[in-house]
Design an enzyme around this catalytic site. Structure first.
Site, PDB file in Angstrom:
ATOM      1  N   GLY A  83      50.735  16.510 -33.003  1.00  0.00           N
ATOM      2  CA  GLY A  83      51.532  16.843 -34.184  1.00  0.00           C
ATOM      3  C   GLY A  83      50.597  16.868 -35.376  1.00  0.00           C
ATOM      4  O   GLY A  83      49.503  17.400 -35.285  1.00  0.00           O
ATOM      5  N   GLU A  84      50.996  16.247 -36.459  1.00  0.00           N
ATOM      6  CA  GLU A  84      50.141  16.175 -37.648  1.00  0.00           C
ATOM      7  C   GLU A  84      49.971  14.697 -37.988  1.00  0.00           C
ATOM      8  O   GLU A  84      50.926  14.022 -38.357  1.00  0.00           O
ATOM      9  CB  GLU A  84      50.789  16.952 -38.803  1.00  0.00           C
ATOM     10  CG  GLU A  84      49.788  17.493 -39.808  1.00  0.00           C
ATOM     11  CD  GLU A  84      49.132  16.398 -40.629  1.00  0.00           C
ATOM     12  OE1 GLU A  84      47.886  16.361 -40.679  1.00  0.00           O
ATOM     13  OE2 GLU A  84      49.855  15.574 -41.215  1.00  0.00           O
ATOM     14  N   SER A  85      48.762  14.193 -37.835  1.00  0.00           N
ATOM     15  CA  SER A  85      48.526  12.746 -37.874  1.00  0.00           C
ATOM     16  C   SER A  85      48.877  12.094 -39.209  1.00  0.00           C
ATOM     17  O   SER A  85      49.405  10.975 -39.221  1.00  0.00           O
ATOM     18  CB  SER A  85      47.085  12.426 -37.488  1.00  0.00           C
ATOM     19  OG  SER A  85      46.170  13.032 -38.381  1.00  0.00           O
ATOM     20  N   CYS A  96      46.024  14.636 -28.795  1.00  0.00           N
ATOM     21  CA  CYS A  96      45.651  15.306 -30.043  1.00  0.00           C
ATOM     22  C   CYS A  96      45.834  14.400 -31.266  1.00  0.00           C
ATOM     23  O   CYS A  96      45.067  13.467 -31.466  1.00  0.00           O
ATOM     24  CB  CYS A  96      46.386  16.634 -30.170  1.00  0.00           C
ATOM     25  SG  CYS A  96      45.633  17.749 -31.377  1.00  0.00           S
ATOM     26  N   ARG A 133      38.615  14.927 -37.505  1.00  0.00           N
ATOM     27  CA  ARG A 133      39.850  15.723 -37.489  1.00  0.00           C
ATOM     28  C   ARG A 133      39.541  17.217 -37.473  1.00  0.00           C
ATOM     29  O   ARG A 133      38.585  17.667 -38.094  1.00  0.00           O
ATOM     30  CB  ARG A 133      40.682  15.420 -38.733  1.00  0.00           C
ATOM     31  CG  ARG A 133      41.254  14.032 -38.781  1.00  0.00           C
ATOM     32  CD  ARG A 133      42.053  13.877 -40.022  1.00  0.00           C
ATOM     33  NE  ARG A 133      42.859  15.098 -40.163  1.00  0.00           N
ATOM     34  CZ  ARG A 133      43.950  15.204 -40.864  1.00  0.00           C
ATOM     35  NH1 ARG A 133      44.381  14.202 -41.537  1.00  0.00           N
ATOM     36  NH2 ARG A 133      44.616  16.327 -40.936  1.00  0.00           N
ATOM     37  N   ILE A 145      44.315  22.719 -29.942  1.00  0.00           N
ATOM     38  CA  ILE A 145      44.961  23.281 -31.133  1.00  0.00           C
ATOM     39  C   ILE A 145      44.652  22.357 -32.309  1.00  0.00           C
ATOM     40  O   ILE A 145      45.166  21.242 -32.370  1.00  0.00           O
ATOM     41  CB  ILE A 145      46.488  23.408 -30.940  1.00  0.00           C
ATOM     42  CG1 ILE A 145      46.805  24.267 -29.717  1.00  0.00           C
ATOM     43  CG2 ILE A 145      47.138  23.981 -32.209  1.00  0.00           C
ATOM     44  CD1 ILE A 145      48.271  24.271 -29.321  1.00  0.00           C
ATOM     45  N   ARG A 146      43.790  22.809 -33.206  1.00  0.00           N
ATOM     46  CA  ARG A 146      43.366  21.974 -34.342  1.00  0.00           C
ATOM     47  C   ARG A 146      43.005  20.574 -33.860  1.00  0.00           C
ATOM     48  O   ARG A 146      43.358  19.562 -34.470  1.00  0.00           O
ATOM     49  CB  ARG A 146      44.459  21.909 -35.409  1.00  0.00           C
ATOM     50  CG  ARG A 146      44.742  23.240 -36.060  1.00  0.00           C
ATOM     51  CD  ARG A 146      45.847  23.181 -37.111  1.00  0.00           C
ATOM     52  NE  ARG A 146      45.550  22.193 -38.129  1.00  0.00           N
ATOM     53  CZ  ARG A 146      46.447  21.361 -38.651  1.00  0.00           C
ATOM     54  NH1 ARG A 146      47.696  21.398 -38.250  1.00  0.00           N
ATOM     55  NH2 ARG A 146      46.105  20.503 -39.581  1.00  0.00           N
ATOM     56  N   HIS A 153      46.013  19.273 -25.285  1.00  0.00           N
ATOM     57  CA  HIS A 153      47.469  19.208 -25.092  1.00  0.00           C
ATOM     58  C   HIS A 153      47.867  19.452 -23.634  1.00  0.00           C
ATOM     59  O   HIS A 153      48.264  20.563 -23.280  1.00  0.00           O
ATOM     60  CB  HIS A 153      48.158  20.258 -25.968  1.00  0.00           C
ATOM     61  CG  HIS A 153      48.136  19.951 -27.419  1.00  0.00           C
ATOM     62  ND1 HIS A 153      49.090  19.177 -28.026  1.00  0.00           N
ATOM     63  CD2 HIS A 153      47.265  20.312 -28.388  1.00  0.00           C
ATOM     64  CE1 HIS A 153      48.812  19.076 -29.319  1.00  0.00           C
ATOM     65  NE2 HIS A 153      47.706  19.749 -29.560  1.00  0.00           N
ATOM     66  N   GLU A 176      50.550  18.566 -22.249  1.00  0.00           N
ATOM     67  CA  GLU A 176      51.993  18.811 -22.211  1.00  0.00           C
ATOM     68  C   GLU A 176      52.344  20.280 -22.387  1.00  0.00           C
ATOM     69  O   GLU A 176      53.476  20.681 -22.126  1.00  0.00           O
ATOM     70  CB  GLU A 176      52.708  17.957 -23.275  1.00  0.00           C
ATOM     71  CG  GLU A 176      52.541  18.421 -24.710  1.00  0.00           C
ATOM     72  CD  GLU A 176      51.233  18.037 -25.386  1.00  0.00           C
ATOM     73  OE1 GLU A 176      51.112  18.291 -26.597  1.00  0.00           O
ATOM     74  OE2 GLU A 176      50.331  17.484 -24.720  1.00  0.00           O
TER      75      GLU A 176
END
EC number: 4.3.3.6
Length: 188
Positions: free
Chosen positions: A46-48, A78, A105, A134-135, A170, A172
């Site tokens: 997600g976005e940490s 991630c 990051r 992804i990022r 990822h 998942e």
């Protein structure tokens, strides 16, 4: 066995679906007291910075650290890896600090630079594992008790320290359930 998926933000549904395919009871964890109701926990991508902010607002960060230190098995992917890291390079961000690694990051670039590749993970079998970045963060340093289970371009992408499994890609988002199965073996 009941596995929790931290439900504050990110790839929650995808992890729940993977666990259901493996016949595992799941709980989307949104409250601190729910951490006592699970045998293992997944911290999704997600976005940490958003995730840690929400954890703090919900007073869940300290309880989560307590449960991990008590031995709760955790599988982070991630952004979840960033949450667990003791150190974040070139960025000031709050974190849980329970995994002895240093991360950078978004080290592989922005969203548009996301990519897929195959990595070797001997712990889950001889067939290569499709890894989607992804990022993604990069693990740039590991502590002496951190076991490196897989690398990409010589950098660790899957590590284990005690009851913590951390993956910068990822799993998942693929149909390959081997890493989720590996985590379930850690929980048993």
């Amino acid at each position: 066995m009941k596995i929790g998926v931290l439900g504050v933000q990110g790839d929650v549904r995808e992890h729940v679906e993977a666990l259901h395919k493996l016949g595992v009871e799941t709980l989307i964890v949104k409250l601190p007291e729910q951490l006592d109701m699970v045998d293992g926990l997944i911290l999704p991508g997600g976005e940490s910075t958003t995730m840690i902010r929400i954890l703090k607002e919900m007073d869940m960060d300290e309880k989560l650290v307590e449960r991990i230190n008590e031995g709760l098995p955790v599988f982070a992917t991630c952004a979840g890896v960033i949450l667990l890291a003791k150190r974040i390079e070139n960025y000031s961000q709050e974190k849980l600090g329970v995994l002895d690694i240093t991360v950078e990051r978004n080290a592989y670039g922005r969203q548009v630079e996301s990519f897929e590749t195959f990595v070797e993970i001997p712990a889950v079998g001889k067939d290569p594992f499709r890894a989607i970045f992804i990022r993604a963060p990069k693990i740039v340093e590991t502590g002496k008790n951190v076991e490196i289970l897989a690398t990409y371009d010589y950098d660790p992408v899957l590590v284990k320290e005690g009851n913590i499994l951390a993956c910068t890609f990822h799993p998942e988002l693929t149909d390959d359930l081997r890493l989720h199965r590996y985590f379930l073996e850690m929980v048993k």
